[in-house]
Design an enzyme around this catalytic site. Sequence first.
Site, mmCIF file in Angstrom:
data_model
loop_
_atom_site.group_PDB
_atom_site.id
_atom_site.type_symbol
_atom_site.label_atom_id
_atom_site.label_comp_id
_atom_site.label_asym_id
_atom_site.label_seq_id
_atom_site.Cartn_x
_atom_site.Cartn_y
_atom_site.Cartn_z
ATOM 1 N N GLN A 67 -3.854 -3.090 2.839
ATOM 2 C CA GLN A 67 -4.259 -2.900 4.225
ATOM 3 C C GLN A 67 -3.230 -2.054 4.939
ATOM 4 O O GLN A 67 -2.051 -2.088 4.615
ATOM 5 C CB GLN A 67 -4.393 -4.314 4.825
ATOM 6 N N CYS A 68 -3.695 -1.261 5.912
ATOM 7 C CA CYS A 68 -2.788 -0.455 6.730
ATOM 8 C C CYS A 68 -3.316 -0.438 8.163
ATOM 9 O O CYS A 68 -3.933 -1.399 8.600
ATOM 10 C CB CYS A 68 -2.648 0.958 6.155
ATOM 11 N N GLY A 69 -3.084 0.647 8.873
ATOM 12 C CA GLY A 69 -3.542 0.742 10.249
ATOM 13 C C GLY A 69 -5.009 1.115 10.360
ATOM 14 O O GLY A 69 -5.746 0.554 11.166
ATOM 15 N N ILE A 96 -6.033 -2.589 10.149
ATOM 16 C CA ILE A 96 -5.847 -3.580 11.205
ATOM 17 C C ILE A 96 -6.614 -3.198 12.476
ATOM 18 O O ILE A 96 -6.992 -4.071 13.270
ATOM 19 C CB ILE A 96 -4.346 -3.835 11.491
#
Length: 120
Positions: A67-69, A96
């Site tokens: 997961q990242c931004g 996110i």
Amino acid sequence: MFAASRTKDLTPQEVKADLDAHAILLIDVREPAEFAAERIHGALNFPLSTFDPGVLPAAGDKLMVLQCGSGKRSATAIDRCQKAGHAIDSHLAGGIMAWKAAGLPTVTFDSDTGSVRDRA
């Protein structure tokens, strides 16, 4: 770019359900300052800038999800994992940002007080 068959996009709701069921190991590939400011509860931080698939923790019988931004860096990390021979192919589509847009909780850092708090 990445072939669709190489990266499995998971929705925020799927990731949340799997986190609640203790069925996934969530790896956040954002940088430490981003992770410290706001993160998904239970995520571990392995920043893309120093990302090494060989040092990722063992997931056991859990699915490892990156997961990242926004989903771009996690897709890049998946590509690095696959090139290193690791069978990691799942990430939180939209990162996110999608998680928060779905109204799901995060852990935030209050710079005024120095406290960490849950954000619903």
